[in-house]
Write a protein that holds these residues in place. Structure first.
Motif, short mmCIF file in Angstrom:
data_model
loop_
_atom_site.label_atom_id
_atom_site.label_comp_id
_atom_site.label_asym_id
_atom_site.label_seq_id
_atom_site.Cartn_x
_atom_site.Cartn_y
_atom_site.Cartn_z
N GLY A 396 0.78 -1.23 0.00
CA GLY A 396 0.00 0.00 0.00
C GLY A 396 0.80 1.27 0.00
N GLY A 397 2.10 1.19 -0.19
CA GLY A 397 2.92 2.40 -0.21
C GLY A 397 3.18 2.93 1.18
N GLU A 398 3.23 4.25 1.30
CA GLU A 398 3.59 4.91 2.56
C GLU A 398 2.52 4.65 3.62
N ARG A 399 2.95 4.18 4.78
CA ARG A 399 2.02 3.89 5.88
C ARG A 399 1.95 5.01 6.90
N ARG A 400 2.94 5.88 6.92
CA ARG A 400 2.92 7.03 7.83
C ARG A 400 2.10 8.13 7.16
N LEU A 401 0.91 8.39 7.69
CA LEU A 401 -0.05 9.28 7.05
C LEU A 401 0.13 10.71 7.55
N SER A 402 -0.70 11.60 7.07
CA SER A 402 -0.66 13.00 7.50
C SER A 402 -2.05 13.60 7.34
N ALA A 403 -2.25 14.77 7.91
CA ALA A 403 -3.54 15.47 7.81
C ALA A 403 -3.29 16.96 7.89
N PRO A 404 -4.07 17.76 7.16
CA PRO A 404 -3.87 19.21 7.23
C PRO A 404 -4.22 19.77 8.59
N ALA A 405 -3.63 20.91 8.91
CA ALA A 405 -3.90 21.57 10.19
C ALA A 405 -5.31 22.15 10.20
N VAL A 406 -5.90 22.17 11.35
CA VAL A 406 -7.21 22.78 11.55
C VAL A 406 -7.01 24.26 11.88
N PRO A 407 -7.67 25.17 11.16
CA PRO A 407 -7.50 26.59 11.45
C PRO A 407 -7.93 26.94 12.88
N VAL A 408 -7.14 27.80 13.53
CA VAL A 408 -7.41 28.23 14.91
C VAL A 408 -7.36 29.76 14.94
N PRO A 409 -8.32 30.42 15.58
CA PRO A 409 -8.29 31.88 15.65
C PRO A 409 -7.11 32.38 16.49
N ASP A 410 -6.79 33.66 16.34
CA ASP A 410 -5.69 34.25 17.12
C ASP A 410 -5.96 34.18 18.61
N GLY A 411 -7.22 34.23 19.00
CA GLY A 411 -7.57 34.16 20.41
C GLY A 411 -9.04 33.84 20.57
N PHE A 412 -9.42 33.54 21.78
CA PHE A 412 -10.82 33.26 22.10
C PHE A 412 -11.37 34.39 22.97
#
Length: 789
Positions: A396-412
């Motif tokens: 199946g090729g590369e087994r170490r996967l990845s995922a994009p970052a989730v956007p987070v606001p500058d502050g709450f």
């Protein structure tokens, strides 16, 4: 060796002849390479310090056949494996044969830059799914990884094929209590797709294990819903049992004490012959069986256990159906095929050069070809290469996967309220996030060991629900019983409720925090617990960080601030733990607006390639909140670790340095001090950890030639003349802040907690432990007097 129900194969193995020929050749090569790798590290590679390198040849030999069957035949790309720590050489040998490990790494086994002593996700370049080394934790980690796989799949967050989470378990690892804590938690959550393969060689590090240990092992697994498969005898012994006298031979082996079996294994065929003649010589058929085998063949027959028999293992592994968790108890011999097989002292034993030379000859490995992938095998290299290209595990090729970052606001948004605790503020901020329909709220998952409500997760859970594989109604709500908590479970829920076992909390956080890597899905895990019990889960906490899992730990109450609870619920050393653990950013804010900024930064930090996890040490004590707006510079200072809450004068003689919940006492002392020392300052430390990391990094940069490198701690304390004194104070061990005197050479009076607490209110406890305003004033006076002296 007790008897029990054996696995009965359902049918023949497809393509058995070719496949078995290839697998037996690879099994032989795996044992050779793992043995040679250790020998090279200990006897051939130059040693500069004279230390034994080690490597566990006997433990590796114990599972060489099991791992051969798994990696070259049974595993699929989506399966994830935790290899028992002491089998690291076998794992690396297999990766080398698969073309996923470099020879140079094997030659540097247990040396800088080489294959690691125990499989490591972060240090090894080979395809490691779970780091192992602290025994029991890798095993339990596979169960929590399976739960996380269910979590992301039931939510439609992962499109990866469903895999099995597999652990190769040393039988002595089952002495670790965390293993059974994890099993119980798995039962509560309907654990699936998990295999634990127990290397039942009946030896621990020091000696032989107790007879009949399999009885409680099997009973515990069965009672918690596992399918238990006992793999005891290989095909040769099974055939011997069909001969005249076979029943008596089986009964004799079944009742042979572990120590005797191990001793006879070590002594060899002549010893087996003598004992079997003595005990079974009058049984019809036994003498004929003995006469049909020379000593070597008899020793091979009597140690033909299922864990070393490829056909038996393959039938068992391929015969498992369904998703029910499976435990394979595979009988093995520790050191099988090596000269110290069965010896009770073989755990740390190393073959000497003469023994390795004899083993090399037996393996038909020519001189100079010790690292060759196929030298000495009776199968052509081209055939083996072709077979290895077809291995399902690497298809199946590369087994170490990845995922994009989730956007987070500058502050709450900062919760409104003149008086709040940081724990309350945390719950309110998370409750507001829960109202949002965006990706950030969808990717947060919380978990807690039976302290969900008391750690202020109630609002989050009420809005986001409990996670359950099936719909679970809130019976109290159905029965119209009034409750502030809505405990309805479903696959849509985003809170995983755990039992009160802190090891399980950190193992769960570790699995959740690797979801992007294991399952291609980004999660933002938050775990809450009582701060004193961080220590109870510390090994699993450290293990999760070692794997580079990304999560946030929110712990309350800090120090002795939950005063009436007494010493058992009061934490002293946790600030030092936060500073001492790698890959962890530790914070202890005094105010809720600081906390809001830290939370936003923390969610981003958890997703950065060079980031890490976050530890928040919060309190239930309500403090008067400052009336202010955190601008960008002040927000940055909070994240860097500290800021001047009260600015010092250029010629200040004194500064109070305070972290966390003891801020009211520091402010009260400051107001009195500045009447006599008008230029004094008050430094608010939000993260002793971040300040310390920045300081050591700047020192290293200066030593490397960057003469102007300055840390936040340097810049903050440069506001004070060198003659000034510091009084540091926190509700925790004073060493967490006392180092600040070394930054610019200031004198320090360090206040904190160094003894166990007791039940009382805060004024009494702070007075007893020297944290109240009077103690701060006394320390300040002493620092000023010392300056005059």
């Amino acid at each position: 060796m007790p008897d029990t129900t054996m696995f009965t194969p359902a049918g023949s193995v497809a393509g058995a002849d070719r496949r078995l020929r290839m697998l037996r050749a690879l099994e032989k090569k795996v044992l050779w390479l793992s043995t040679w790798m250790i020998h090279n590290a200990n006897h051939l590679r130059p040693s500069r310090d004279g230390l034994k390198v080690g490597g566990h040849q006997a433990s590796s030999a114990s599972v060489a056949t099991i791992l051969t069957a798994l990696y070259f035949d049974v595993l699929r790309p989506q399966d994830r494996v935790a290899v028992k720590p002491h089998a690291s050489p076998v794992f690396h040998a297999i990766q080398y044969l698969l073309g996923r490990q470099q020879r140079e790494k094997l030659e540097a086994f247990r040396a800088l830059g080489g294959a690691q002593s125990y499989p490591s996700r972060t240090k090894d370049t080979a395809d490691v799914d779970f780091s192992t080394g602290s025994v029991g934790l890798g095993v339990a980690g596979t169960a929590f990884a399976s739960l996380v796989q269910d979590y992301v799949r039931l939510k439609g967050l992962s499109r990866q094929p469903e895999g099995r989470m597999i652990a190769i378990v040393g039988d002595a690892e089952l002495d670790e209590g965390n293993v059974f804590e994890a099993m119980l938690e798995g039962w509560k959550h309907d654990l699936r797709n998990t295999w634990w393969i127990i290397d039942y060689n009946r030896q621990s590090l020091d000696s032989i294990v107790s007879d009949k240990l399999w009885v409680p092992i099997e009973g515990m697994f069965r009672s918690l819903g596992w399918n238990v498969v006992i793999l005891k005898y290989g095909k040769k012994l099974q055939a011997a049992f069909e001969r005249p006298g076979g029943d008596a031979l089986r009964d004799w082996i079944d009742n042979c004490p572990n120590q005797l079996y191990s001793a006879l294994t070590f002594k060899g065929g002549a010893a087996w012959r003598e004992v079997l003649k003595r005990d079974l010589g009058e049984v019809a058929g036994i003498r004929a069986l003995l006469d049909a085998h020379d000593d070597d063949a008899l020793a091979d027959l009597m140690t033909n256990l299922a864990g070393h028999d490829l056909p038996t293992l393959l039938e068992a592994f391929h015969g498992v159906e369904g998703e029910r968790p499976a435990c394979f108890i595979a009988y093995t011999v520790k050191g099988r095929g090596l000269p110290f097989a069965g010896h009770k002292d073989n755990h740390s034993g190393l073959m000497n050069p003469d023994q390795v030379a004899a083993f090399k000859a037996r393996c038909a490995v020519p001189d100079g070809q010790e690292w060759d992938r196929f030298a000495g095998l009776d199968v052509p290299a081209a055939e083996l290469e072709e077979f290895l290209r077809e291995v399902p595990f690497v298809s199946g090729g590369e087994r170490r996967l990845s995922a994009p970052a989730v956007p987070v606001p500058d502050g709450f948004a900062v919760p409104q309220g003149a008086r709040q605790s940081t724990q309350e503020g945390f719950g309110r901020i998370l409750g507001e996030i829960a109202k949002d329909s965006g990706d950030l709220a969808a990717r947060i998952v919380t978990t807690s060991p039976d302290v969900t409500v008391s750690t202020n997760l109630g609002a989050w859970v009420n809005r986001r629900g409990l996670f359950d594989r099936t719909l679970r109604e809130d019976i109290f709500k159905e029965q119209k019983v009034v409750s502030a908590q809505r405990w309805q479970g479903s696959p849509d829920g985003q809170h995983i409720e755990l039992g009160i076992a802190e090891h399980n909390l950190f193992l769960m956080l570790g699995a959740l925090g690797l979801s992007h890597d294991l399952f291609g899905t980004r999660l933002l895990p938050i775990g809450t617990l009582y701060d004193p019990f961080v220590k109870r889960g510390l090994d699993a906490f450290n293990y999760a960080l070692y794997q580079d899992a990304r999560f946030m730990v929110v712990a309350t109450p800090s120090g002795i601030s939950l005063a009436p609870e007494g010493g058992a619920h009061q934490s002293i050393a946790t600030p030092l733990i936060g500073m001492g653990l790698p890959k962890l950013a530790s914070f202890e804010p005094a105010y809720v607006d600081e906390l809001a900024a830290i939370l936003a930064w923390g969610f981003r930090w958890m997703q950065q390639p060079d980031g890490g996890s976050v530890y928040l040490r919060l309190s239930t004590r309500q403090l008067d909140q400052p009336v202010r707006t955190l601008d960008a510079p002040l927000r940055d200072a909070v994240i860097e670790g500290g800021y001047w809450l009260r600015e010092p004068a250029p010629d200040a003689d004194l500064a109070i340095v305070c972290s966390g919940v003891v801020m009211p006492e520091a402010l009260a002392a400051f107001e009195q001090i500045r009447e006599d020392v008008p230029g004094a300052g008050l430094l608010a430390v939000t993260s002793a950890d971040r300040l310390h990391q920045g300081w050591t990094a700047a020192r290293a940069a200066r030593q490397a030639g960057e003469a102007d490198a300055q840390s936040p701690a340097d810049r903050l304390l440069s506001r004070l003349p060198r003659r000034a004194g510091l009084v540091t104070v926190l509700d925790g061990h004073p060493a967490a802040l006392s180092w600040l005197g070394a930054v610019r050479g200031h004198r320090v009076a360090a206040l904190g907690v160094e003894g166990f607490g007791q039940s009382a209110d805060i004024p009494d406890l702070y007075r007893v432990h020297g944290l109240d305003a009077d103690a701060i004033l006394d320390a300040a006076a002493q620092v000023l007097l010392d300056r005059k002296d």
